[in-house]
Scaffold this motif. Structure first.
Motif, PDB file in Angstrom:
ATOM      1  N   LEU A 167       6.154   4.896   7.410  1.00 32.96           N
ATOM      2  CA  LEU A 167       5.726   6.013   6.592  1.00 32.96           C
ATOM      3  C   LEU A 167       6.650   7.216   6.698  1.00 32.96           C
ATOM      4  O   LEU A 167       6.289   8.329   6.347  1.00 32.96           O
ATOM      5  CB  LEU A 167       4.270   6.411   6.892  1.00 32.96           C
ATOM      6  CG  LEU A 167       3.442   6.913   5.719  1.00 32.96           C
ATOM      7  CD1 LEU A 167       3.503   5.952   4.539  1.00 32.96           C
ATOM      8  CD2 LEU A 167       2.009   7.130   6.105  1.00 32.96           C
ATOM      9  N   LEU A 194      10.535   5.635   1.003  1.00 32.12           N
ATOM     10  CA  LEU A 194       9.733   5.581   2.214  1.00 32.12           C
ATOM     11  C   LEU A 194       9.889   4.205   2.847  1.00 32.12           C
ATOM     12  O   LEU A 194      10.386   3.273   2.221  1.00 32.12           O
ATOM     13  CB  LEU A 194       8.274   5.882   1.924  1.00 32.12           C
ATOM     14  CG  LEU A 194       7.437   4.842   1.201  1.00 32.12           C
ATOM     15  CD1 LEU A 194       5.973   5.132   1.446  1.00 32.12           C
ATOM     16  CD2 LEU A 194       7.711   4.841  -0.273  1.00 32.12           C
ATOM     17  N   GLN A 232       0.828  -1.206   0.000  1.00 31.19           N
ATOM     18  CA  GLN A 232       0.000   0.000   0.000  1.00 31.19           C
ATOM     19  C   GLN A 232       0.862   1.256   0.000  1.00 31.19           C
ATOM     20  O   GLN A 232       0.504   2.265  -0.588  1.00 31.19           O
ATOM     21  CB  GLN A 232      -0.934   0.015   1.220  1.00 31.19           C
ATOM     22  CG  GLN A 232      -1.958  -1.090   1.202  1.00 31.19           C
ATOM     23  CD  GLN A 232      -2.974  -0.913   0.078  1.00 31.19           C
ATOM     24  OE1 GLN A 232      -3.392   0.203  -0.209  1.00 31.19           O
ATOM     25  NE2 GLN A 232      -3.336  -1.993  -0.571  1.00 31.19           N
ATOM     26  N   PHE A 233       2.010   1.216   0.692  1.00 31.66           N
ATOM     27  CA  PHE A 233       2.912   2.357   0.751  1.00 31.66           C
ATOM     28  C   PHE A 233       3.779   2.442  -0.496  1.00 31.66           C
ATOM     29  O   PHE A 233       4.099   3.530  -0.968  1.00 31.66           O
ATOM     30  CB  PHE A 233       3.821   2.288   1.977  1.00 31.66           C
ATOM     31  CG  PHE A 233       3.094   2.341   3.294  1.00 31.66           C
ATOM     32  CD1 PHE A 233       1.815   2.838   3.394  1.00 31.66           C
ATOM     33  CD2 PHE A 233       3.714   1.897   4.450  1.00 31.66           C
ATOM     34  CE1 PHE A 233       1.148   2.897   4.605  1.00 31.66           C
ATOM     35  CE2 PHE A 233       3.063   1.950   5.672  1.00 31.66           C
ATOM     36  CZ  PHE A 233       1.778   2.450   5.748  1.00 31.66           C
ATOM     37  N   ASN A 288       8.162   1.348   6.149  1.00 35.94           N
ATOM     38  CA  ASN A 288       6.897   0.868   6.705  1.00 35.94           C
ATOM     39  C   ASN A 288       6.369   1.714   7.851  1.00 35.94           C
ATOM     40  O   ASN A 288       5.241   1.520   8.287  1.00 35.94           O
ATOM     41  CB  ASN A 288       7.032  -0.593   7.141  1.00 35.94           C
ATOM     42  CG  ASN A 288       7.047  -1.531   5.956  1.00 35.94           C
ATOM     43  OD1 ASN A 288       6.436  -1.253   4.938  1.00 35.94           O
ATOM     44  ND2 ASN A 288       7.757  -2.629   6.069  1.00 35.94           N
ATOM     45  N   GLY A 326       7.016   9.750   9.735  1.00 39.20           N
ATOM     46  CA  GLY A 326       5.692   9.167   9.544  1.00 39.20           C
ATOM     47  C   GLY A 326       4.681   9.573  10.598  1.00 39.20           C
ATOM     48  O   GLY A 326       3.494   9.707  10.306  1.00 39.20           O
TER      49      GLY A 326
END
Length: 65
Positions: A40, A36, A10-11, A38, A55
């Motif tokens: 964020l 990036l 998703q990221f 995990n 993040g």
């Protein structure tokens, strides 16, 4: 270091894209995502240089169209 590290799918879709990042302090930052992780945390090229954004300070990320 773990060579098998992978960013959440998703990221990962944000990498290399022009985005708008909304921060929790109501500031918005535009630029291209360089990398990036995990958590964020991201590195953004905002046209004037590289900017690191933690993040925990991000409210949302939206791909510019």
């Amino acid at each position: 270091m773990n060579d098998n590290f992978q960013v959440n799918k998703q990221f990962a879709k944000f990498k290399g894209k022009d985005v708008i990042v909304g921060l929790k302090n109501w500031e918005e930052v535009e630029g291209k995502v360089i990398t990036l992780d995990n958590f964020l945390n991201l590195v953004l090229d905002d046209g004037e240089g590289l900017r690191v954004i933690k993040g925990g300070k991000i409210a949302f990320i939206s791909i510019k169209e």
